[in-house]
Design a protein around this motif. Structure first.
Motif, mmCIF file in Angstrom:
data_model
loop_
_atom_site.group_PDB
_atom_site.id
_atom_site.type_symbol
_atom_site.label_atom_id
_atom_site.label_comp_id
_atom_site.label_asym_id
_atom_site.label_seq_id
_atom_site.Cartn_x
_atom_site.Cartn_y
_atom_site.Cartn_z
ATOM 1 N N PRO A 39 -9.542 36.424 36.774
ATOM 2 C CA PRO A 39 -10.102 35.065 36.788
ATOM 3 C C PRO A 39 -9.011 34.010 36.672
ATOM 4 C CG PRO A 39 -10.466 36.096 34.663
ATOM 5 C CD PRO A 39 -9.911 37.163 35.551
ATOM 6 N N SER A 40 -9.323 32.855 37.162
ATOM 7 C CA SER A 40 -8.388 31.736 37.072
ATOM 8 C C SER A 40 -8.306 31.241 35.628
ATOM 9 C CB SER A 40 -8.858 30.604 37.992
ATOM 10 O OG SER A 40 -10.122 30.118 37.561
ATOM 11 N N PRO A 41 -7.285 30.469 35.301
ATOM 12 C CA PRO A 41 -7.199 29.935 33.925
ATOM 13 C C PRO A 41 -8.403 29.102 33.536
ATOM 14 C CG PRO A 41 -5.098 29.696 35.071
ATOM 15 C CD PRO A 41 -6.087 30.158 36.090
ATOM 16 N N GLU A 42 -8.999 28.399 34.506
ATOM 17 C CA GLU A 42 -10.179 27.593 34.180
ATOM 18 C C GLU A 42 -11.349 28.471 33.744
ATOM 19 O OE1 GLU A 42 -8.464 27.435 36.895
ATOM 20 O OE2 GLU A 42 -7.467 25.461 36.820
ATOM 21 N N VAL A 43 -11.523 29.615 34.423
ATOM 22 C CA VAL A 43 -12.615 30.530 34.060
ATOM 23 C C VAL A 43 -12.356 31.165 32.698
ATOM 24 C CG1 VAL A 43 -13.820 32.637 34.729
ATOM 25 C CG2 VAL A 43 -13.168 30.968 36.466
ATOM 26 N N GLY A 44 -11.107 31.547 32.418
ATOM 27 C CA GLY A 44 -10.804 32.147 31.128
ATOM 28 C C GLY A 44 -10.978 31.184 29.972
ATOM 29 N N ALA A 45 -10.746 29.898 30.228
ATOM 30 C CA ALA A 45 -10.874 28.908 29.153
ATOM 31 C C ALA A 45 -12.304 28.429 28.959
ATOM 32 C CB ALA A 45 -9.964 27.712 29.439
ATOM 33 N N THR A 245 -32.156 34.763 21.456
ATOM 34 C CA THR A 245 -31.377 35.649 20.589
ATOM 35 C C THR A 245 -29.899 35.631 20.950
ATOM 36 O OG1 THR A 245 -31.918 37.494 22.059
ATOM 37 C CG2 THR A 245 -33.292 37.194 20.098
ATOM 38 N N ASP A 246 -29.555 35.348 22.209
ATOM 39 C CA ASP A 246 -28.142 35.298 22.599
ATOM 40 C C ASP A 246 -28.034 34.557 23.921
ATOM 41 O OD1 ASP A 246 -28.330 37.473 24.814
ATOM 42 O OD2 ASP A 246 -29.123 38.448 23.015
ATOM 43 N N THR A 247 -26.848 34.046 24.191
ATOM 44 C CA THR A 247 -26.589 33.310 25.434
ATOM 45 C C THR A 247 -25.479 33.946 26.260
ATOM 46 O OG1 THR A 247 -25.048 31.842 24.282
ATOM 47 C CG2 THR A 247 -27.344 31.101 24.495
ATOM 48 N N TRP A 248 -25.075 35.151 25.926
ATOM 49 C CA TRP A 248 -24.055 35.800 26.743
ATOM 50 C C TRP A 248 -24.567 36.090 28.155
ATOM 51 C CZ3 TRP A 248 -24.782 40.506 29.000
ATOM 52 C CH2 TRP A 248 -25.822 41.302 28.525
ATOM 53 N N ILE A 249 -25.902 36.050 28.323
ATOM 54 C CA ILE A 249 -26.484 36.259 29.650
ATOM 55 C C ILE A 249 -26.080 35.151 30.610
ATOM 56 C CG2 ILE A 249 -28.448 37.556 28.762
ATOM 57 C CD1 ILE A 249 -30.086 34.977 28.929
ATOM 58 N N TRP A 250 -25.630 34.002 30.103
ATOM 59 C CA TRP A 250 -25.233 32.881 30.947
ATOM 60 C C TRP A 250 -23.727 32.701 31.004
ATOM 61 C CZ3 TRP A 250 -29.402 29.544 28.188
ATOM 62 C CH2 TRP A 250 -30.658 29.890 28.687
ATOM 63 N N GLN A 251 -22.993 33.624 30.436
ATOM 64 C CA GLN A 251 -21.553 33.536 30.553
ATOM 65 C C GLN A 251 -21.106 34.006 31.930
ATOM 66 O OE1 GLN A 251 -19.733 35.542 27.231
ATOM 67 N NE2 GLN A 251 -20.585 34.120 25.724
ATOM 68 N N ASN A 252 -19.833 33.825 32.220
ATOM 69 C CA ASN A 252 -19.327 34.059 33.588
ATOM 70 C C ASN A 252 -19.574 35.475 34.081
ATOM 71 O OD1 ASN A 252 -18.365 31.413 33.619
ATOM 72 N ND2 ASN A 252 -16.393 32.004 32.759
ATOM 73 N N ASP A 253 -19.476 36.467 33.182
ATOM 74 C CA ASP A 253 -19.611 37.853 33.615
ATOM 75 C C ASP A 253 -21.032 38.381 33.518
ATOM 76 O OD1 ASP A 253 -19.676 37.665 30.907
ATOM 77 O OD2 ASP A 253 -18.361 39.378 30.520
#
Length: 421
Positions: A39-45, A245-253
């Motif tokens: 991933p690009s630096p923007e995605v990692g940040a 319960t969680d929002t990791w479902i909306w993270q990039n991966d």
């Protein structure tokens, strides 16, 4: 070598080079290789960059915020606030501000961050405690269900012992009741959201280890997996609160899995979205330590050295004595004062008396073998002093403490006698 021979050799050499090139090209096979640089630096940040881009592609206005103070300028009507950051440091006043903004017609989406403690009757999540939403572990629900089932079985067995059994009646199927494989949950680990006028539900892969419990029974909508609830919606004033319960479902991966992206659009449609990445801003010291740890360590060491250098000592500092004042007379006076304080004034007087006897022995051989009266007579003749002065100077010293006046007088007699010799 003639010109014809040179031309022939050049032609042969050119032909060999051409044949070699044709052979090499025939053996080379072109291929394509994809190199992934990550991933690009923007995605990692930014873990929610994909979610933000997805909403913008759906013509939804999206803005970012890094502090809950944005609520003072953010209108409630037609706005959705996504609290995606940790809220562990939110104060009760900030929590009240979020709920007050929601009550005016806003839509706030929060994530349950802390488990409910039955013994203390609260959790570390101030916002959900005020809403009456408890987050529990799914495995705890299984234990409670098993215990309840065991109690129901015991009660049924006691009732069957009192009533006659009718096996034929128990085996008779109920008219109109049919069961098929379609009724069974084929995806028990996925959360299903049912909508009106839709034949199939939306599937979202929430973490099934957690469960949301509506203690006040005020939820208007919810979404469940096979064993637990992962989304609750309830009205609060003129606004709406959505708890997940969680929002990791909306993270990039994870946003591209199942219907995760659709759920984000469904919850934010027809509104302007504000992504709150941080519920509270880091203070200056935290930012300095995160970006300049070496500088802070050097500053702390410098402060310690300054405090050590200027710290309070056991006693006052003595100024160095002037070198011009260090004369022989001062050394002698200091040595005499030290001897007087340590050995007493008698030691000083005895030293003078021994010095007089030493000079008398030098001027009168055999002086030490004479008796005291004869010694005094010889001292009087050598010094030409009266016998009274000789007796006052050479008399035995008293053992008791001498006064300063008597000590000074005795020293004067001995010095007079020594000077006369």
């Amino acid at each position: 070598m003639t010109r014809r021979t040179a031309f022939a050799l050049g032609a042969v050499l050119f032909l060999l080079l051409g044949l070699t090139a044709v052979y090499v090209l025939s053996q080379v096979t072109p291929y394509q290789k994809e190199i992934k640089h990550g991933p690009s630096p923007e995605v990692g940040a930014d873990p929610y960059l994909a979610a933000e881009s997805f909403l913008k592609e759906r013509n939804i206005s999206v803005q970012r915020a890094d502090n809950v103070h944005v609520l003072s300028t953010l209108p409630s009507q037609g706005h959705t606030l996504l609290l995606l950051a940790s809220r562990e440091n939110m104060t009760p006043r900030q929590t009240e501000n979020v709920l007050a903004w929601t009550a005016k017609g806003g839509h706030v989406l929060v994530v349950a961050e802390s488990l409910w403690d039955e013994e203390e009757g609260k959790s570390d999540d101030l916002l959900l405690d005020k809403l009456g939403i408890h987050q529990l572990l799914t495995e705890d629900l299984d234990k409670d269900t098993d215990a309840k089932a065991e109690g129901d079985e015991d009660s049924e067995q006691s009732e069957e012992s009192d009533e006659p059994s009718d096996e034929s009646a128990a085996e008779t199927p109920v008219p109109g009741e049919e069961h098929s494989d379609a009724d069974l949950d084929r995806y028990p680990s996925l959360t299903k959201l049912y909508l009106e006028n839709e034949e199939a539900p939306a599937y979202v892969n929430f973490d099934t280890d957690y469960h949301l419990f509506d203690a006040k029974n005020q939820a208007q909508a919810w979404a469940n997996s096979a064993d637990s609830t992962h989304m609750l919606q309830l009205n609060y004033g003129d606004g709406l609160v959505t708890v997940l319960t969680d929002t990791w479902i909306w993270q990039n991966d994870g946003i591209a899995d199942y219907d995760n992206a659709w759920l984000l659009w469904y919850l934010t449609q027809d509104s302007k979205v504000t992504l709150l990445y941080r519920a509270d801003r880091d203070d200056l010291l935290t930012l300095l330590w995160r970006n300049f740890p070496e500088a802070l360590a050097a500053l702390a060491l410098l402060i310690v050295l300054v405090l050590w250098a200027n710290g309070r000592r056991q006693g006052p500092l003595l100024a160095p004595a002037n070198l011009a004042r260090r004369q022989l007379q001062e050394h002698l006076r200091a040595s005499a004062d030290f001897l007087r304080r340590t050995s007493g004034p008698q030691s000083l007087l005895q030293g003078l008396q021994r010095d007089i006897q030493r000079q008398a022995r030098r001027r009168h051989p055999g002086f030490e073998r004479l008796d005291i009266a004869t010694q005094w007579q010889i001292l009087g003749r050598l010094s030409r002093l009266p016998s009274s002065a000789i007796s006052q100077a050479m008399r035995p010293l008293p053992t008791q403490r001498m006064s300063a006046t008597e000590f000074t007088r005795q020293v004067a007699h001995l010095q007079t006698l020594r000077n006369a010799l």
